[in-house]
Design an enzyme around this catalytic site. Structure first.
Site, PDB file in Angstrom:
ATOM      1  N   ASP A 110     140.701  47.071 -17.052  1.00 55.53           N
ATOM      2  CA  ASP A 110     140.170  45.945 -17.821  1.00 55.53           C
ATOM      3  C   ASP A 110     140.950  44.654 -17.606  1.00 55.53           C
ATOM      4  O   ASP A 110     141.023  43.813 -18.487  1.00 55.53           O
ATOM      5  CB  ASP A 110     140.147  46.294 -19.308  1.00 55.53           C
ATOM      6  N   LYS A 161     154.910  45.252 -26.544  1.00 58.03           N
ATOM      7  CA  LYS A 161     154.438  44.472 -27.698  1.00 58.03           C
ATOM      8  C   LYS A 161     155.584  43.983 -28.593  1.00 58.03           C
ATOM      9  O   LYS A 161     155.723  44.403 -29.745  1.00 58.03           O
ATOM     10  CB  LYS A 161     153.428  45.280 -28.502  1.00 58.03           C
ATOM     11  N   ASP A 218     143.829  39.860 -19.261  1.00 60.01           N
ATOM     12  CA  ASP A 218     143.381  41.131 -19.803  1.00 60.01           C
ATOM     13  C   ASP A 218     142.044  40.855 -20.490  1.00 60.01           C
ATOM     14  O   ASP A 218     141.961  40.021 -21.392  1.00 60.01           O
ATOM     15  CB  ASP A 218     144.444  41.587 -20.816  1.00 60.01           C
TER      16      ASP A 218
HETATM   17  P1  GTP Z   1     141.091  49.064 -27.203  1.00 60.54           P
HETATM   18  O1  GTP Z   1     140.405  50.225 -27.865  1.00 60.54           O
HETATM   19  O2  GTP Z   1     140.330  47.796 -27.428  1.00 60.54           O
HETATM   20  O3  GTP Z   1     142.544  48.975 -27.523  1.00 60.54           O
HETATM   21  O4  GTP Z   1     140.993  49.285 -25.617  1.00 60.54           O
HETATM   22  P2  GTP Z   1     141.598  50.446 -24.718  1.00 60.54           P
HETATM   23  O5  GTP Z   1     141.437  51.742 -25.422  1.00 60.54           O
HETATM   24  O6  GTP Z   1     140.979  50.301 -23.375  1.00 60.54           O
HETATM   25  O7  GTP Z   1     143.151  50.171 -24.683  1.00 60.54           O
HETATM   26  P3  GTP Z   1     144.050  49.310 -23.737  1.00 60.54           P
HETATM   27  O8  GTP Z   1     143.379  48.034 -23.428  1.00 60.54           O
HETATM   28  O9  GTP Z   1     145.407  49.262 -24.309  1.00 60.54           O
HETATM   29  O10 GTP Z   1     144.126  50.227 -22.431  1.00 60.54           O
HETATM   30  C1  GTP Z   1     144.712  49.785 -21.253  1.00 60.54           C
HETATM   31  C2  GTP Z   1     144.117  50.546 -20.094  1.00 60.54           C
HETATM   32  O11 GTP Z   1     144.431  51.932 -20.168  1.00 60.54           O
HETATM   33  C3  GTP Z   1     142.617  50.465 -20.035  1.00 60.54           C
HETATM   34  O12 GTP Z   1     142.249  50.357 -18.681  1.00 60.54           O
HETATM   35  C4  GTP Z   1     142.168  51.768 -20.642  1.00 60.54           C
HETATM   36  O13 GTP Z   1     140.921  52.190 -20.115  1.00 60.54           O
HETATM   37  C5  GTP Z   1     143.278  52.720 -20.222  1.00 60.54           C
HETATM   38  N1  GTP Z   1     143.531  53.786 -21.192  1.00 60.54           N
HETATM   39  C6  GTP Z   1     143.999  53.659 -22.460  1.00 60.54           C
HETATM   40  N2  GTP Z   1     144.139  54.867 -23.032  1.00 60.54           N
HETATM   41  C7  GTP Z   1     143.756  55.786 -22.110  1.00 60.54           C
HETATM   42  C8  GTP Z   1     143.675  57.219 -22.112  1.00 60.54           C
HETATM   43  O14 GTP Z   1     143.985  57.914 -23.088  1.00 60.54           O
HETATM   44  N3  GTP Z   1     143.246  57.807 -20.952  1.00 60.54           N
HETATM   45  C9  GTP Z   1     142.911  57.105 -19.853  1.00 60.54           C
HETATM   46  N4  GTP Z   1     142.477  57.754 -18.771  1.00 60.54           N
HETATM   47  N5  GTP Z   1     142.955  55.752 -19.820  1.00 60.54           N
HETATM   48  C10 GTP Z   1     143.384  55.099 -20.930  1.00 60.54           C
END
Ligand code: GTP
Ligand code: GTP
Length: 394
Positions: A110, A161, A218
């Site tokens: 993302d 953070k 982001d």
């Molecule tokens: P929010 O729910 O809005 O916080 O978004 P998010 O769940 O995508 O969290 P965040 O933006 O912190 O995640 C950063 C990256 O890590 C993104 O590309 C997510 O798709 C990925 N990501 C976060 N948690 C996981 C997980 O448990 N498994 C996998 N495979 N990817 C994850």
């Protein structure tokens, strides 16, 4: 090199868009976010890209199937978690695809930036690093992981953070790792790179930071998705002038021919259309690849920083800037859209104003004369009155 893309998050902060589509498939500049990463990684000659997911629905499945059919040189392999494993856990889960001698790119699905992957990799190899993070300086680092490196790039501190200001160089979510990292991650267990692995490596002096690139963002929250589209369009326009960068140039040409209409090109490419409609384009405006797959009425002023998805229909006398209008949206006459995202299939009436980081989900209807200011609207809602304050309509 090998590569893994982390795409298993919930995307809750990008609601209401992510109510209807997994975050990696939400389009940025008319292309799923994930495709931007897949293309950047493919350019390095990577043969297999692991896509780490936890909820793998039909839409993502269909997208991957199509991608694999259309791309002969690179294959996406899906690695599915039974429950979310965080940012490190998924790397361990995909161990069988990643082990060996090759360095491994780990990329968040993302984010958008220039993806200076080759330079990052060269630096990583030169330093014989275990983890090399692509760093970028931002004004407000509190939502990210802050990196404090020495002059050589060796990371002295990593603070996820931070509550108080420690620095403004942050982790972009683009890293390259040595396969020995796999030994540090526990099996079948939630594990965070940022909170568990990186701090450990700091103590061992084997984590580096590399800085390059003029933009990064982001896309995980609406305001940054809107800003990200602008930064990316500006970047594409600026790099088009740089004949030296061949890969980007190819991308640019493709965009210019079909997508980006800017001050100069508009005259050549859509003169006819402009004369017919006497509409005006300012700065970067991106329209769908296929001609005639969108309609713009008379007397509109579009731009700067507008993206129109396919099958978008815009009435007469509309003013749109700094906004993304996703596929199949219909907009009436004399409507203003500024700094906002209009979700797929939405129907916007006449004399409507949508402003200031408003985000409309899939299939939202907005009646004539309504004014929406900083409003998030969930899918399938119908709006009949103006809303002036920051609100979420469920
Ligand atoms: P929010 O729910 O809005 O916080 O978004 P998010 O769940 O995508 O969290 P965040 O933006 O912190 O995640 C950063 C990256 O890590 C993104 O590309 C997510 O798709 C990925 N990501 C976060 N948690 C996981 C997980 O448990 N498994 C996998 N495979 N990817 C994850
Ligand atoms: P010019 O610098 O004049 O071209 O204008 P600009 O709008 O591109 O940049 P400006 O420095 O005015 O930035 C406006 C806001 O966007 C500020 O809050 C910056 O921190 C932020 N910003 C600018 N570029 C980036 C970027 O590449 N990534 C991120 N995350 N934020 C950025």
């Amino acid at each position: 090199p090998k590569a893994l893309i982390l795409a298993g998050g919930f995307g809750s902060r990008l609601r209401p868009l992510t109510f209807s589509k997994p975050k990696p498939l939400v389009e940025l500049l008319n292309k799923p976010m994930l495709l931007h990463q897949l293309e950047a990684i493919s350019k390095l000659g990577v043969k297999k890209i692991v896509l780490a997911v936890s909820n793998f629905g039909e839409t993502l499945q269909t997208f991957i199937k199509q991608f694999n059919q259309q791309n002969g040189t690179v294959e996406v392999i899906v690695s599915k978690e039974d429950y979310p494993l965080g940012t490190a856990g998924p790397i361990k889960l995909a161990e069988k695809h990643l082990k060996g001698d090759d360095p491994i790119f780990i990329v968040n699905s993302d984010i958008i930036c220039e993806f200076p992957l080759k330079e990052l990799l060269d630096f990583h190899i030169k330093k014989q690093s275990t983890v090399t993070i692509l760093g970028f300086k931002v004004e407000n680092p509190s939502r990210y992981g802050v990196i404090i490196p020495d002059k050589e790039g060796l990371v002295q501190r990593f603070v996820e953070k931070p509550q108080t200001f420690v620095g403004n160089l942050i982790n972009t979510g683009v890293v390259v790792v040595n396969p020995r990292l796999l030994e540090l991650i526990p099996e079948n267990k939630f594990c965070s790179l940022e909170r568990e692995i990186y701090p450990k490596l700091v103590g061992q002096q084997c984590i580096y930071c590399f800085q390059k690139g003029s933009f990064w963002i982001d896309l995980g929250i609406p305001a940054d998705y809107i800003l990200g589209a602008q930064l990316y369009m500006n970047y594409l326009r600026n790099t088009n002038k740089d004949e030296r960068n061949e890969t980007l140039n190819k991308l640019q040409q493709k965009f210019l021919k079909s997508n980006i209409i800017e001050n100069e090109t508009i005259e050549k490419e859509t003169q006819q259309q402009q004369q017919q409609s006497n509409s005006k384009i300012i700065g970067n405006v991106i329209v769908p690849q296929k001609e005639n797959s969108f309609k713009i009425g008379k007397g509109c002023i579009l731009g700067p920083n507008v993206v129109l998805g396919s099958n978008v229909t815009i009435g007469e006398g509309c003013r749109i800037f700094n906004s993304t209008i996703l596929e199949n949206v219909t907009i009436g006459n004399h409507t203003l859209i500024e700094g906002s995202v209009v979700g797929w299939k939405s129907k916007i009436g006449n004399w409507v104003q949508i402003r200031n980081n408003s985000v409309l989900g899939l299939d939202v209807t907005v009646r004539d004369n309504c004014i929406l200011n900083s409003v998030s609207i969930c899918p399938n809602k119908s709006i009949n009155t103006s809303i002036w304050e920051k609100t979420v309509i469920l």
